[in-house]
Design an enzyme around this catalytic site. Structure first.
Site, short mmCIF file in Angstrom:
data_model
loop_
_atom_site.label_atom_id
_atom_site.label_comp_id
_atom_site.label_asym_id
_atom_site.label_seq_id
_atom_site.Cartn_x
_atom_site.Cartn_y
_atom_site.Cartn_z
N GLU A 279 -6.49 1.73 -4.96
CA GLU A 279 -5.41 1.62 -4.00
C GLU A 279 -4.25 0.81 -4.57
OE1 GLU A 279 -8.28 1.78 -0.03
OE2 GLU A 279 -7.12 -0.03 -0.44
N CYS B 108 2.16 -3.42 -5.30
CA CYS B 108 0.93 -4.13 -5.66
C CYS B 108 0.01 -3.14 -6.35
CB CYS B 108 0.29 -4.71 -4.39
SG CYS B 108 -1.23 -5.61 -4.70
N CYS C 69 -14.43 -4.59 -8.77
CA CYS C 69 -14.21 -5.88 -9.42
C CYS C 69 -15.55 -6.57 -9.64
CB CYS C 69 -13.30 -6.76 -8.56
SG CYS C 69 -12.86 -8.34 -9.32
#
Length: 346
Positions: free
Chosen positions: A91, A104, A111
């Site tokens: 995203e 962003c 992660c």
């Protein structure tokens, strides 16, 4: 086949010259791909490149050909969901304002850092994004939002989306080199930021680059016990080690570090926490960015503090002489705010 958008201008030039064409031809191709968003030979202007090179290019992929969808927030921001060629989804978030546009960006699918307040961490690490997959996120927004090549507003890029950028630093810095190249989008390096949870070896490595993004550090808490609970990275690189690393970080003229502090009710929002944060920040040339926690369904035990607590924390820092702001996250209603980005694994 890896697309041409994966190459820096230097790498593309070497490749083009080995095939018998010139540096000027490589620069023109790079410009068409990255500044004007050309996806195939059909979009190239006539007579800019030799016929032999055009014939070769017909067999090449210019860019990542990925599907995407978007979701509009009531505050004007837009979340983009990109489906990668291997099925993973990442995203990015577009946040317009009157004087600048901000994107962003994600640097990884998932992660590995395990921060308790971050939805992305619940995915685990699935893959590092290659430069062309990072560039695709920028291209998608520029195309969808019709941001012109000769833009008047600043375009800021923030590696604050999914993933720990310093865990994928080599590929992120290749994307940074492409994005800042004057033959492409030519985004000033001061308009690009990179956020880390405190990966000390990555910070040291980033410091060695002559050209680099501005560094932002997420702190989470100001005592090692709480910080380790919220951010497991603290087990290996506790606050004292992180502070010593940041004190040695070579800042450029008019550059500051940015310390991000997610305020979580009952976890890190007391006066004592604010005092410890002011003492930490007092050792550095920095700005403190307070971020009220953005709730998500994967961490229902965590809550945003009351506004009175946020303001008290803020005033405590100001009274201690700390330059700080409260960042009101955008895109909360579309799960596009800081810490809310997450996708199911295919």
């Amino acid at each position: 086949m890896t697309p041409l958008s994966n190459d820096t201008l230097k790498a593309l030039t070497i490749r083009i010259r080995q095939l018998g064409w010139s540096e000027t031809h490589a620069q023109e191709l790079f410009r068409q791909i990255h500044r004007y968003g050309v996806h195939s030979t059909d979009g190239l202007p006539a007579r800019r490149l030799p016929d032999s090179m055009l014939n070769w290019l017909r067999g090449q992929r210019f860019k990542e050909d990925l599907s995407w969808e978007s979701h509009q927030s009531i505050d004007g921001s837009v979340k983009y969901i990109h489906t990668l060629s291997d099925g993973f989804r990442v995203e990015s978030v577009y946040m317009p304002s009157s004087h600048r546009d901000t994107i962003c960006l994600s640097s990884q699918a998932g992660c590995a850092m395990g921060c308790g307040f971050c939805a992305t961490a619940r995915m685990g690490l699935k893959k590092n994004l290659r430069p062309s997959e990072i560039i695709h996120q920028v291209d998608t927004v520029v195309l969808d939002q019709r941001i012109p090549a000769g833009r008047q507003k600043r375009l800021n890029l923030m590696f604050m989306g999914m993933g720990e950028p310093l865990h994928n630093l080599n590929l992120v810095m290749r994307a940074f080199t492409i994005l800042t190249d004057r033959h492409g989008l030519g985004i000033p390096e001061k308009d690009i930021g990179i956020s880390t949870c405190g990966l000390v070896p990555g910070i040291r490595k980033l410091a060695q680059y002559e050209k680099r993004p501005c560094l932002m550090i997420s702190l989470g808490a100001m005592d090692d016990t709480t910080r380790t609970k919220l951010m497991p990275v603290n087990n290996k690189w506790p606050l004292e080690t992180l502070l010593n690393c940041l004190k040695q970080y070579p800042l450029r003229k008019r550059e500051r570090l940015m310390l991000s502090y997610v305020l979580i009710k009952g976890q890190n929002d007391t006066r004592e926490d604010a005092v410890r944060l002011s003492e930490f920040a007092g050792e550095l040339n920095c700005l403190v960015n307070l971020i009220p926690y953005n709730a998500h369904e994967l961490a229902t035990d965590l809550m945003e503090p009351e506004e009175q607590t946020i303001q008290f924390f803020y005033r405590t820092l100001l009274e201690a002489g700390v330059f700080c702001t409260i960042r009101r996250s955008r895109g909360r209603d579309i799960a596009g705010a800081c810490g809310q980005l997450v996708q199911r694994v295919p």
